[in-house]
Motif scaffolding. Structure first.
Motif, PDB file in Angstrom:
ATOM      1  N   TRP A 128       0.817  -1.210   0.000  1.00  0.00           N
ATOM      2  CA  TRP A 128       0.000   0.000   0.000  1.00  0.00           C
ATOM      3  C   TRP A 128       0.852   1.261   0.000  1.00  0.00           C
ATOM      4  O   TRP A 128       0.434   2.299  -0.523  1.00  0.00           O
ATOM      5  CB  TRP A 128      -0.984  -0.024   1.169  1.00  0.00           C
ATOM      6  CG  TRP A 128      -2.079  -1.020   0.932  1.00  0.00           C
ATOM      7  CD1 TRP A 128      -2.299  -2.189   1.594  1.00  0.00           C
ATOM      8  CD2 TRP A 128      -3.071  -0.949  -0.090  1.00  0.00           C
ATOM      9  NE1 TRP A 128      -3.366  -2.857   1.059  1.00  0.00           N
ATOM     10  CE2 TRP A 128      -3.865  -2.121   0.023  1.00  0.00           C
ATOM     11  CE3 TRP A 128      -3.376  -0.026  -1.090  1.00  0.00           C
ATOM     12  CZ2 TRP A 128      -4.940  -2.379  -0.828  1.00  0.00           C
ATOM     13  CZ3 TRP A 128      -4.443  -0.281  -1.939  1.00  0.00           C
ATOM     14  CH2 TRP A 128      -5.211  -1.444  -1.802  1.00  0.00           C
ATOM     15  N   ALA A 129       2.058   1.190   0.550  1.00  0.00           N
ATOM     16  CA  ALA A 129       2.965   2.342   0.465  1.00  0.00           C
ATOM     17  C   ALA A 129       3.294   2.651  -0.992  1.00  0.00           C
ATOM     18  O   ALA A 129       3.310   3.814  -1.414  1.00  0.00           O
ATOM     19  CB  ALA A 129       4.240   2.075   1.253  1.00  0.00           C
ATOM     20  N   HIS A 130       3.541   1.589  -1.800  1.00  0.00           N
ATOM     21  CA  HIS A 130       3.818   1.778  -3.226  1.00  0.00           C
ATOM     22  C   HIS A 130       2.571   2.228  -3.978  1.00  0.00           C
ATOM     23  O   HIS A 130       2.611   3.151  -4.793  1.00  0.00           O
ATOM     24  CB  HIS A 130       4.331   0.474  -3.843  1.00  0.00           C
ATOM     25  CG  HIS A 130       5.787   0.224  -3.616  1.00  0.00           C
ATOM     26  ND1 HIS A 130       6.767   1.038  -4.134  1.00  0.00           N
ATOM     27  CD2 HIS A 130       6.426  -0.749  -2.932  1.00  0.00           C
ATOM     28  CE1 HIS A 130       7.951   0.577  -3.779  1.00  0.00           C
ATOM     29  NE2 HIS A 130       7.776  -0.506  -3.043  1.00  0.00           N
ATOM     30  N   ALA A 131       1.456   1.548  -3.740  1.00  0.00           N
ATOM     31  CA  ALA A 131       0.254   1.791  -4.533  1.00  0.00           C
ATOM     32  C   ALA A 131      -0.304   3.196  -4.335  1.00  0.00           C
ATOM     33  O   ALA A 131      -0.840   3.798  -5.267  1.00  0.00           O
ATOM     34  CB  ALA A 131      -0.813   0.753  -4.191  1.00  0.00           C
ATOM     35  N   LEU A 132      -0.187   3.732  -3.113  1.00  0.00           N
ATOM     36  CA  LEU A 132      -0.754   5.051  -2.821  1.00  0.00           C
ATOM     37  C   LEU A 132       0.268   6.178  -2.936  1.00  0.00           C
ATOM     38  O   LEU A 132      -0.065   7.343  -2.700  1.00  0.00           O
ATOM     39  CB  LEU A 132      -1.359   5.049  -1.411  1.00  0.00           C
ATOM     40  CG  LEU A 132      -2.533   4.084  -1.213  1.00  0.00           C
ATOM     41  CD1 LEU A 132      -2.970   4.072   0.248  1.00  0.00           C
ATOM     42  CD2 LEU A 132      -3.709   4.455  -2.109  1.00  0.00           C
ATOM     43  N   ALA A 133       1.499   5.837  -3.318  1.00  0.00           N
ATOM     44  CA  ALA A 133       2.560   6.842  -3.408  1.00  0.00           C
ATOM     45  C   ALA A 133       2.222   8.030  -4.314  1.00  0.00           C
ATOM     46  O   ALA A 133       2.654   9.152  -4.032  1.00  0.00           O
ATOM     47  CB  ALA A 133       3.860   6.186  -3.866  1.00  0.00           C
ATOM     48  N   PRO A 134       1.460   7.864  -5.419  1.00  0.00           N
ATOM     49  CA  PRO A 134       1.137   9.037  -6.240  1.00  0.00           C
ATOM     50  C   PRO A 134       0.330  10.102  -5.510  1.00  0.00           C
ATOM     51  O   PRO A 134       0.373  11.276  -5.886  1.00  0.00           O
ATOM     52  CB  PRO A 134       0.319   8.439  -7.395  1.00  0.00           C
ATOM     53  CG  PRO A 134       0.758   7.022  -7.480  1.00  0.00           C
ATOM     54  CD  PRO A 134       1.011   6.615  -6.060  1.00  0.00           C
ATOM     55  N   LEU A 135      -0.402   9.705  -4.468  1.00  0.00           N
ATOM     56  CA  LEU A 135      -1.216  10.663  -3.727  1.00  0.00           C
ATOM     57  C   LEU A 135      -0.515  11.208  -2.497  1.00  0.00           C
ATOM     58  O   LEU A 135      -0.593  12.401  -2.206  1.00  0.00           O
ATOM     59  CB  LEU A 135      -2.529  10.003  -3.288  1.00  0.00           C
ATOM     60  CG  LEU A 135      -3.689   9.992  -4.274  1.00  0.00           C
ATOM     61  CD1 LEU A 135      -4.881   9.264  -3.658  1.00  0.00           C
ATOM     62  CD2 LEU A 135      -4.095  11.405  -4.664  1.00  0.00           C
ATOM     63  N   ALA A 136       0.154  10.332  -1.756  1.00  0.00           N
ATOM     64  CA  ALA A 136       0.704  10.743  -0.468  1.00  0.00           C
ATOM     65  C   ALA A 136       1.686   9.695   0.036  1.00  0.00           C
ATOM     66  O   ALA A 136       1.753   8.580  -0.484  1.00  0.00           O
ATOM     67  CB  ALA A 136      -0.427  10.922   0.552  1.00  0.00           C
ATOM     68  N   VAL A 137       2.427  10.070   1.062  1.00  0.00           N
ATOM     69  CA  VAL A 137       3.247   9.102   1.778  1.00  0.00           C
ATOM     70  C   VAL A 137       2.304   8.297   2.663  1.00  0.00           C
ATOM     71  O   VAL A 137       1.578   8.858   3.490  1.00  0.00           O
ATOM     72  CB  VAL A 137       4.316   9.810   2.633  1.00  0.00           C
ATOM     73  CG1 VAL A 137       5.086   8.793   3.467  1.00  0.00           C
ATOM     74  CG2 VAL A 137       5.261  10.598   1.738  1.00  0.00           C
ATOM     75  N   ALA A 138       2.286   6.978   2.466  1.00  0.00           N
ATOM     76  CA  ALA A 138       1.321   6.130   3.162  1.00  0.00           C
ATOM     77  C   ALA A 138       2.034   5.129   4.056  1.00  0.00           C
ATOM     78  O   ALA A 138       3.084   4.592   3.704  1.00  0.00           O
ATOM     79  CB  ALA A 138       0.449   5.383   2.153  1.00  0.00           C
ATOM     80  N   ALA A 139       1.443   4.872   5.210  1.00  0.00           N
ATOM     81  CA  ALA A 139       1.959   3.854   6.120  1.00  0.00           C
ATOM     82  C   ALA A 139       0.786   3.180   6.798  1.00  0.00           C
ATOM     83  O   ALA A 139      -0.185   3.842   7.185  1.00  0.00           O
ATOM     84  CB  ALA A 139       2.879   4.479   7.165  1.00  0.00           C
ATOM     85  N   LEU A 140       0.844   1.847   6.915  1.00  0.00           N
ATOM     86  CA  LEU A 140      -0.189   1.133   7.646  1.00  0.00           C
ATOM     87  C   LEU A 140      -0.012   1.375   9.134  1.00  0.00           C
ATOM     88  O   LEU A 140       1.105   1.385   9.654  1.00  0.00           O
ATOM     89  CB  LEU A 140      -0.115  -0.375   7.366  1.00  0.00           C
ATOM     90  CG  LEU A 140      -1.053  -0.901   6.270  1.00  0.00           C
ATOM     91  CD1 LEU A 140      -0.613  -0.370   4.928  1.00  0.00           C
ATOM     92  CD2 LEU A 140      -1.082  -2.419   6.273  1.00  0.00           C
ATOM     93  N   ARG A 141      -1.123   1.574   9.799  1.00  0.00           N
ATOM     94  CA  ARG A 141      -1.090   1.724  11.245  1.00  0.00           C
ATOM     95  C   ARG A 141      -1.149   0.338  11.879  1.00  0.00           C
ATOM     96  O   ARG A 141      -1.603  -0.625  11.264  1.00  0.00           O
ATOM     97  CB  ARG A 141      -2.267   2.588  11.699  1.00  0.00           C
ATOM     98  CG  ARG A 141      -2.202   4.012  11.134  1.00  0.00           C
ATOM     99  CD  ARG A 141      -3.475   4.773  11.410  1.00  0.00           C
ATOM    100  NE  ARG A 141      -3.723   4.849  12.839  1.00  0.00           N
ATOM    101  CZ  ARG A 141      -4.929   5.057  13.368  1.00  0.00           C
ATOM    102  NH1 ARG A 141      -5.984   5.167  12.591  1.00  0.00           N
ATOM    103  NH2 ARG A 141      -5.077   5.134  14.674  1.00  0.00           N
ATOM    104  N   PRO A 142      -0.672   0.200  13.114  1.00  0.00           N
ATOM    105  CA  PRO A 142      -0.610  -1.129  13.756  1.00  0.00           C
ATOM    106  C   PRO A 142      -1.982  -1.660  14.126  1.00  0.00           C
ATOM    107  O   PRO A 142      -2.397  -1.657  15.281  1.00  0.00           O
ATOM    108  CB  PRO A 142       0.241  -0.861  15.002  1.00  0.00           C
ATOM    109  CG  PRO A 142       0.047   0.581  15.296  1.00  0.00           C
ATOM    110  CD  PRO A 142      -0.109   1.257  13.967  1.00  0.00           C
TER     111      PRO A 142
END
Length: 352
Positions: free
Chosen positions: A35-49
């Motif tokens: 999801w970090a790669h897939a959403l990179a065009p919009l924003a910096v993404a990180a899954l929460r725990p």
């Protein structure tokens, strides 16, 4: 990393079938990295725990010519767009989110929370921090600023707005998004691009004016002022680099710097004129209008020159395009991993 994607076709006579981009990690993928790669065009993404929603997460995007329609069912995420990121990627789009389940909280100029049934309206030209709970499901419109009138989408970044569940704007936005999604999933999907201009007019009525805190064009950055000026004057075949400089009191070097990444200002203007002609050729309301009339209204003084440019850009003549009954060309889908999905999604965002 594998990416599942689906392709749906319209009538066989159409050379440009509607092709949604469906992004979903395979069972062996690391969801954090995916999801970090897939959403990179919009924003910096990180899954929460939080494990909630990770197994069933997906994102489906439909390209509608003037806007994107997204259906997301995502795990607990933290998304961030910094001021530097806003400047570097140049995305000048507005996002309308209709929350179906879960909860979301964002902070830009102020803190806002979304509950199921709420709709949120935010500006990608402004820094943004967003957090969602696991299993959050939503429908999203991503709309370029220039597709909406200046009263709704002024040149300066606008503050986020929340339409509470049960309010007229929220009900209309939710209903519109859900209806479009069902129509696109039908056995014979609707040609959404043909309705994109009327849909944007309807969207402007639902959203209403941006409000007194939106600022004025005098405070807008140069890039937005230039793009709005060009969009408002596309029909004028006398619009040139010199006329733009005179109208906005710019030097040639100032103007050219703003379009270095677009292949030059003339290339940008030509691409916007071709996009306008494509929208008009796709519009049922323009079905009886002559090709030359459409070319002239899009800013081309010569029909033969317009037809030649149109064929070079879209692969067929304006007449053949109209005869095919097709709409805006479908854009390519990634070949099977999150990097490809991210690149395709980024291309869709840039081409709005």
């Amino acid at each position: 990393m594998k990416m599942k994607h689906s392709r749906t076709s319209n009538a066989a006579s159409s050379p440009f079938p509607s092709s949604p981009l469906h992004i979903q990690p395979a069972s062996e993928d690391d969801p954090w990295a995916f999801w970090a790669h897939a959403l990179a065009p919009l924003a910096v993404a990180a899954l929460r725990p939080s494990p909630d929603g990770t197994d069933t997460a997906f994102l489906t995007a439909h390209h509608a010519g003037l806007f994107l329609l997204l259906h997301s069912h995502l795990p607990a995420l933290a998304l961030q767009r910094s001021r530097l990121r806003c400047t570097e990627d140049g995305l000048d789009h507005l996002v309308i989110t209709c929350l179906l389940s879960g909860r979301a909280r964002w902070r830009s100029d102020r803190l806002a929370r979304l509950e199921p049934g709420d709709c949120g309206f935010c500006d990608l030209a402004s820094p943004l921090a967003l957090r969602t709970t696991g299993g959050t499901q939503a429908l999203h419109f991503i709309i370029p600023r220039l597709a909406l009138p200046a009263s709704v989408a002024p040149l300066v970044p606008i503050r986020e707005r929340r339409f509470a569940a049960g309010s007229s704007p929220a009900l209309l936005l939710q209903g519109l998004a859900a209806t479009l999604l069902r129509a696109l999933a039908a056995p014979a999907p609707m040609e959404l691009s043909a309705f994109s201009r009327p849909l944007m007019d309807l969207m402007a009525l639902i959203l209403g004016p941006a409000g007194k805190d939106a600022g004025t064009a005098a405070h807008a950055d140069l890039r937005r002022r230039l793009r709005r000026h060009i969009q408002d004057n596309l029909a004028s075949d006398g619009m040139t680099a010199d006329s733009i400089c005179a109208d906005l009191r710019l030097s040639r070097s100032q103007l050219y710097r703003q379009f270095e990444g677009e292949g030059g200002v003339e290339t940008y203007i030509r691409r916007r004129r071709l996009a306008r002609s494509l929208q008009m050729l796709s519009d049922p309301a323009c079905a009886e209008r002559r090709i030359g009339e459409i070319a002239y209204e899009a800013g081309f003084a010569d029909e033969a020159h317009f037809s030649r440019l149109f064929r070079q850009h879209y692969g067929l003549s304006p007449r053949a395009f109209r005869k095919s009954g097709s709409v805006a060309p479908a854009l390519p889908i990634g070949s099977g991993n999150s990097q490809d999905a991210s690149a395709t999604f980024a291309r869709w965002l840039r081409q709005l």
